[in-house]
Design a protein around this motif. Sequence first.
Motif, PDB file in Angstrom:
ATOM      1  N   GLY A 259       0.820  -1.201   0.000  1.00 41.42           N
ATOM      2  CA  GLY A 259       0.000   0.000   0.000  1.00 41.42           C
ATOM      3  C   GLY A 259       0.858   1.257   0.000  1.00 41.42           C
ATOM      4  N   GLU A 260       0.318   2.341   0.554  1.00 37.15           N
ATOM      5  CA  GLU A 260       1.050   3.606   0.640  1.00 37.15           C
ATOM      6  C   GLU A 260       0.742   4.286   1.956  1.00 37.15           C
ATOM      7  OE1 GLU A 260       1.175   6.462  -2.494  1.00 37.15           O
ATOM      8  OE2 GLU A 260       0.943   4.940  -4.064  1.00 37.15           O
ATOM      9  N   TYR A 261       1.717   5.118   2.392  1.00 34.78           N
ATOM     10  CA  TYR A 261       1.500   5.929   3.592  1.00 34.78           C
ATOM     11  C   TYR A 261       1.231   7.370   3.173  1.00 34.78           C
ATOM     12  CZ  TYR A 261       2.481   8.835   7.640  1.00 34.78           C
ATOM     13  OH  TYR A 261       2.391   9.788   8.624  1.00 34.78           O
ATOM     14  N   PHE A 262       0.228   7.993   3.802  1.00 30.01           N
ATOM     15  CA  PHE A 262      -0.115   9.386   3.516  1.00 30.01           C
ATOM     16  C   PHE A 262      -0.102  10.184   4.817  1.00 30.01           C
ATOM     17  CE2 PHE A 262      -2.321   6.740   0.403  1.00 30.01           C
ATOM     18  CZ  PHE A 262      -1.948   7.333  -0.797  1.00 30.01           C
ATOM     19  N   ARG A 263       0.178  11.459   4.675  1.00 34.55           N
ATOM     20  CA  ARG A 263       0.183  12.361   5.830  1.00 34.55           C
ATOM     21  C   ARG A 263      -0.896  13.415   5.637  1.00 34.55           C
ATOM     22  NH1 ARG A 263       0.184  14.598  10.102  1.00 34.55           N
ATOM     23  NH2 ARG A 263       1.966  15.450  11.262  1.00 34.55           N
ATOM     24  N   ALA A 264      -1.816  13.515   6.595  1.00 34.98           N
ATOM     25  CA  ALA A 264      -2.918  14.475   6.518  1.00 34.98           C
ATOM     26  C   ALA A 264      -2.763  15.498   7.632  1.00 34.98           C
ATOM     27  CB  ALA A 264      -4.256  13.751   6.637  1.00 34.98           C
ATOM     28  N   ARG A 265      -2.328  16.707   7.269  1.00 32.13           N
ATOM     29  CA  ARG A 265      -2.113  17.782   8.250  1.00 32.13           C
ATOM     30  C   ARG A 265      -3.318  18.703   8.386  1.00 32.13           C
ATOM     31  NH1 ARG A 265       2.400  16.624   5.465  1.00 32.13           N
ATOM     32  NH2 ARG A 265       4.306  16.200   6.656  1.00 32.13           N
ATOM     33  N   ASP A 266      -4.254  18.603   7.425  1.00 29.47           N
ATOM     34  CA  ASP A 266      -5.459  19.429   7.464  1.00 29.47           C
ATOM     35  C   ASP A 266      -6.551  18.734   6.660  1.00 29.47           C
ATOM     36  OD1 ASP A 266      -5.091  20.117   4.631  1.00 29.47           O
ATOM     37  OD2 ASP A 266      -3.500  21.449   5.321  1.00 29.47           O
ATOM     38  N   PRO A 267      -7.783  19.232   6.725  1.00 26.23           N
ATOM     39  CA  PRO A 267      -8.883  18.574   5.999  1.00 26.23           C
ATOM     40  C   PRO A 267      -8.662  18.498   4.499  1.00 26.23           C
ATOM     41  CG  PRO A 267      -9.749  20.109   7.618  1.00 26.23           C
ATOM     42  CD  PRO A 267      -8.270  20.342   7.580  1.00 26.23           C
ATOM     43  N   GLN A 268      -8.023  19.516   3.928  1.00 24.02           N
ATOM     44  CA  GLN A 268      -7.793  19.523   2.478  1.00 24.02           C
ATOM     45  C   GLN A 268      -6.855  18.396   2.072  1.00 24.02           C
ATOM     46  OE1 GLN A 268      -7.580  22.355   4.434  1.00 24.02           O
ATOM     47  NE2 GLN A 268      -9.643  23.004   3.820  1.00 24.02           N
TER      48      GLN A 268
END
Length: 328
Positions: A259-268
């Motif tokens: 799979g992949e790792y993602f970083r979400a720092r805000d809703p956008q």
Amino acid sequence: MLTFAWPYLFILLPLPLLFKTKQKQQTGHLHLPGVGHGQQANLSSKGKPKRILLWLMWALLITAVARPLWVGEPIELPAKGRDLMVAVDLSGSMQIDDMVLNGQNVDRFTVIQHVVSDFIDRRKGDRIGLILFADHAYLQAPLTLDRKTVAQYLREAQIGLVGKQTAIGEAIALGVKRFDKLDNSNKVLILLTDGSNNAGNIAPLQAAELAKDSGVKVYTIGVGADEMLRRSLFGTQRVNPSSDLDEATLTKIAQITGGEYFRARDPQQLEQIYHEIDKLQPVSRDQLSYRPQTELFYWPLAFSLLASALMAIGSLPLFQRKRTEKSQ
């Protein structure tokens, strides 16, 4: 919409007229002894309500035999689809309000509820499941085509519902277990967390190996801002609210499972991540559809029986005597 399974049976509606015409040809007019033509016409006029009731009963019976059906909206079923399990962290750190949604500071879980609910609603044709985890992992919704119910379960979830800690490995293992008996399916687990594994009875990387062996692809998402302003006795300070986020382990889990790792720092960013997942795991296209049908034949049948009962009651001697008295 309303339809009939066998509409051609309505051609039987005029059938009693054929028998009536044949009977008249064979027997001619019936004259009652001692009753004048005026009185016979009067009796005939009294029989009109009865004839109307008989015709109504006949029409209702034919309608029932024709099988009226109420056909609902089309429901799509994937013949060969994707199965997505969404695992959401409900630990205490999800209460940190380092996110901004519609111009207001909100906590991380509120953003996840908002964005993930929209993602679930877009996955038409896929089966969706929901896992909630903190001290332990729990299956909130099994894999289902009922996306609205899964989204509703997510909106109704509460932080601290299943504890305050973070059992990442247990959440992955539970997702793998739910995929065990599925064949001919793209098995995808999307895991959202803002911390590191500090609970549960299985290590995250051990669970990732189980996922790899079972053909489950895990997409991991780290949620939380890089900095936020916090007031204290010494004034306003800039702090990193995501210092507990174990990005190294989440990245390794994604690598092991493909799979992949993602970083979400805000809703956008979180919204963009789900659009990326839509591209990596497109919605199922090989679909079947059916329209649910509800049988309605019992309604005209019931009304026909009611009309028959009214006619039978009206023919009782008591009612016949009252009619005679009124006519005299």
